[in-house]
Each structure stands twice: as structure tokens, then as C-alpha cells.
Write a protein that holds these residues in place. Sequence first.
Motif, PDB file in Angstrom:
ATOM      1  N   ASN A  46       2.806   4.352 -25.881  1.00 53.42           N
ATOM      2  CA  ASN A  46       2.695   3.993 -24.470  1.00 53.42           C
ATOM      3  C   ASN A  46       3.563   2.793 -24.102  1.00 53.42           C
ATOM      4  OD1 ASN A  46       0.491   5.735 -23.126  1.00 53.42           O
ATOM      5  ND2 ASN A  46      -0.291   5.287 -25.178  1.00 53.42           N
ATOM      6  N   ASP A  47       4.474   2.426 -24.989  1.00 54.85           N
ATOM      7  CA  ASP A  47       5.400   1.310 -24.759  1.00 54.85           C
ATOM      8  C   ASP A  47       4.700  -0.011 -24.451  1.00 54.85           C
ATOM      9  OD1 ASP A  47       7.710   2.881 -25.194  1.00 54.85           O
ATOM     10  OD2 ASP A  47       7.612   3.615 -23.130  1.00 54.85           O
ATOM     11  N   ILE A  48       3.546  -0.204 -25.065  1.00 52.97           N
ATOM     12  CA  ILE A  48       2.820  -1.462 -24.924  1.00 52.97           C
ATOM     13  C   ILE A  48       3.150  -2.385 -26.091  1.00 52.97           C
ATOM     14  CG2 ILE A  48       0.511  -2.506 -24.916  1.00 52.97           C
ATOM     15  CD1 ILE A  48      -0.430   0.102 -23.524  1.00 52.97           C
ATOM     16  N   LEU A  49       3.376  -1.787 -27.262  1.00 55.10           N
ATOM     17  CA  LEU A  49       3.669  -2.548 -28.469  1.00 55.10           C
ATOM     18  C   LEU A  49       5.075  -2.257 -28.970  1.00 55.10           C
ATOM     19  CD1 LEU A  49       0.387  -2.067 -30.556  1.00 55.10           C
ATOM     20  CD2 LEU A  49       1.036  -4.034 -29.152  1.00 55.10           C
ATOM     21  N   LEU A  50       5.596  -3.239 -29.685  1.00 49.47           N
ATOM     22  CA  LEU A  50       6.853  -3.099 -30.413  1.00 49.47           C
ATOM     23  C   LEU A  50       6.558  -3.360 -31.887  1.00 49.47           C
ATOM     24  CD1 LEU A  50       9.124  -5.257 -28.099  1.00 49.47           C
ATOM     25  CD2 LEU A  50       9.076  -2.768 -28.243  1.00 49.47           C
ATOM     26  N   ARG A  51       7.305  -2.725 -32.779  1.00 51.01           N
ATOM     27  CA  ARG A  51       7.162  -2.971 -34.217  1.00 51.01           C
ATOM     28  C   ARG A  51       8.518  -3.403 -34.759  1.00 51.01           C
ATOM     29  NH1 ARG A  51       5.375   2.049 -37.102  1.00 51.01           N
ATOM     30  NH2 ARG A  51       7.547   2.581 -36.786  1.00 51.01           N
ATOM     31  N   ASP A  52       8.517  -4.516 -35.494  1.00 49.59           N
ATOM     32  CA  ASP A  52       9.773  -4.980 -36.076  1.00 49.59           C
ATOM     33  C   ASP A  52       9.976  -4.344 -37.459  1.00 49.59           C
ATOM     34  OD1 ASP A  52       8.288  -6.463 -37.955  1.00 49.59           O
ATOM     35  OD2 ASP A  52       8.693  -8.391 -36.995  1.00 49.59           O
ATOM     36  N   ASN A  53      11.090  -4.671 -38.098  1.00 51.88           N
ATOM     37  CA  ASN A  53      11.405  -4.057 -39.382  1.00 51.88           C
ATOM     38  C   ASN A  53      10.532  -4.551 -40.527  1.00 51.88           C
ATOM     39  OD1 ASN A  53      12.509  -6.594 -39.472  1.00 51.88           O
ATOM     40  ND2 ASN A  53      14.541  -5.956 -40.118  1.00 51.88           N
ATOM     41  N   LYS A  54       9.701  -5.564 -40.286  1.00 46.10           N
ATOM     42  CA  LYS A  54       8.764  -6.070 -41.297  1.00 46.10           C
ATOM     43  C   LYS A  54       7.364  -5.506 -41.101  1.00 46.10           C
ATOM     44  CE  LYS A  54      11.253 -10.388 -41.863  1.00 46.10           C
ATOM     45  NZ  LYS A  54      11.191 -11.846 -41.721  1.00 46.10           N
ATOM     46  N   GLY A  55       7.197  -4.625 -40.112  1.00 40.55           N
ATOM     47  CA  GLY A  55       5.888  -4.027 -39.869  1.00 40.55           C
ATOM     48  C   GLY A  55       4.961  -4.876 -39.021  1.00 40.55           C
ATOM     49  N   GLN A  56       5.522  -5.849 -38.316  1.00 42.68           N
ATOM     50  CA  GLN A  56       4.729  -6.700 -37.428  1.00 42.68           C
ATOM     51  C   GLN A  56       4.754  -6.101 -36.026  1.00 42.68           C
ATOM     52  OE1 GLN A  56       3.179  -9.882 -38.136  1.00 42.68           O
ATOM     53  NE2 GLN A  56       3.473  -9.188 -40.235  1.00 42.68           N
ATOM     54  N   TYR A  57       3.593  -6.012 -35.419  1.00 41.11           N
ATOM     55  CA  TYR A  57       3.468  -5.472 -34.068  1.00 41.11           C
ATOM     56  C   TYR A  57       3.292  -6.615 -33.086  1.00 41.11           C
ATOM     57  CZ  TYR A  57       2.649  -0.935 -36.237  1.00 41.11           C
ATOM     58  OH  TYR A  57       2.784   0.224 -36.950  1.00 41.11           O
ATOM     59  N   SER A  58       3.945  -6.501 -31.942  1.00 46.82           N
ATOM     60  CA  SER A  58       3.808  -7.506 -30.877  1.00 46.82           C
ATOM     61  C   SER A  58       3.765  -6.780 -29.535  1.00 46.82           C
ATOM     62  CB  SER A  58       4.963  -8.503 -30.911  1.00 46.82           C
ATOM     63  OG  SER A  58       6.193  -7.841 -30.761  1.00 46.82           O
TER      64      SER A  58
END
Length: 80
Positions: A46-58
Motif C-alpha cells: 500500500n506504499d506506506i512502508l519502504l524497506r532498505d537493503n538491510k531489511g529495515q522498514y520505515s
Amino acid sequence: SNFSDNTFFVLAAIVKHENLSVSQAMKVTNLDEGGVRYAMKLGLENDILLRDNKGQYSLFVRYNFRIINYLKKKNLIIGN
């Protein structure tokens, strides 16, 4: 607004901590891995979260204000 309470708990934890991995979110929400992964999957879809290449969600910056206000209304986070 069609998300489960568990999804909102995970989103609130991410807002409070700025970013979390699945294992970190499990610890702070006391939810099982499946519930946390499902909540994060919904957030990504739902395009609420982003995930970086380390597996961290923001939280996706575009929706910060709306999501934070909604979580405040549900009394899941406290703020000004």
C-alpha cells in the motif's frame, strides 16, 4: 483503515522507532513473525512502508502526516 489492529501496532512501532526490522518489530510489539511479516507486506503493498537493503522498514515520507494522525486517533502513539 481496513487494516487489522496488529498491522496498526506494527506501523506505530515503526513510527516510534523510525525504522525496524522484522525481528525488532516482533520484540517491540510482542507479535509473532507471521503477523509482523504480514503487516509489513501490507505496508509495502500500500506504499506506506519502504524497506532498505538491510531489511529495515520505515514509513514512506509521503504518508507520514496522514499515518501519524491516524495512529494518534487510534491512541497508538502520543504526540503533539
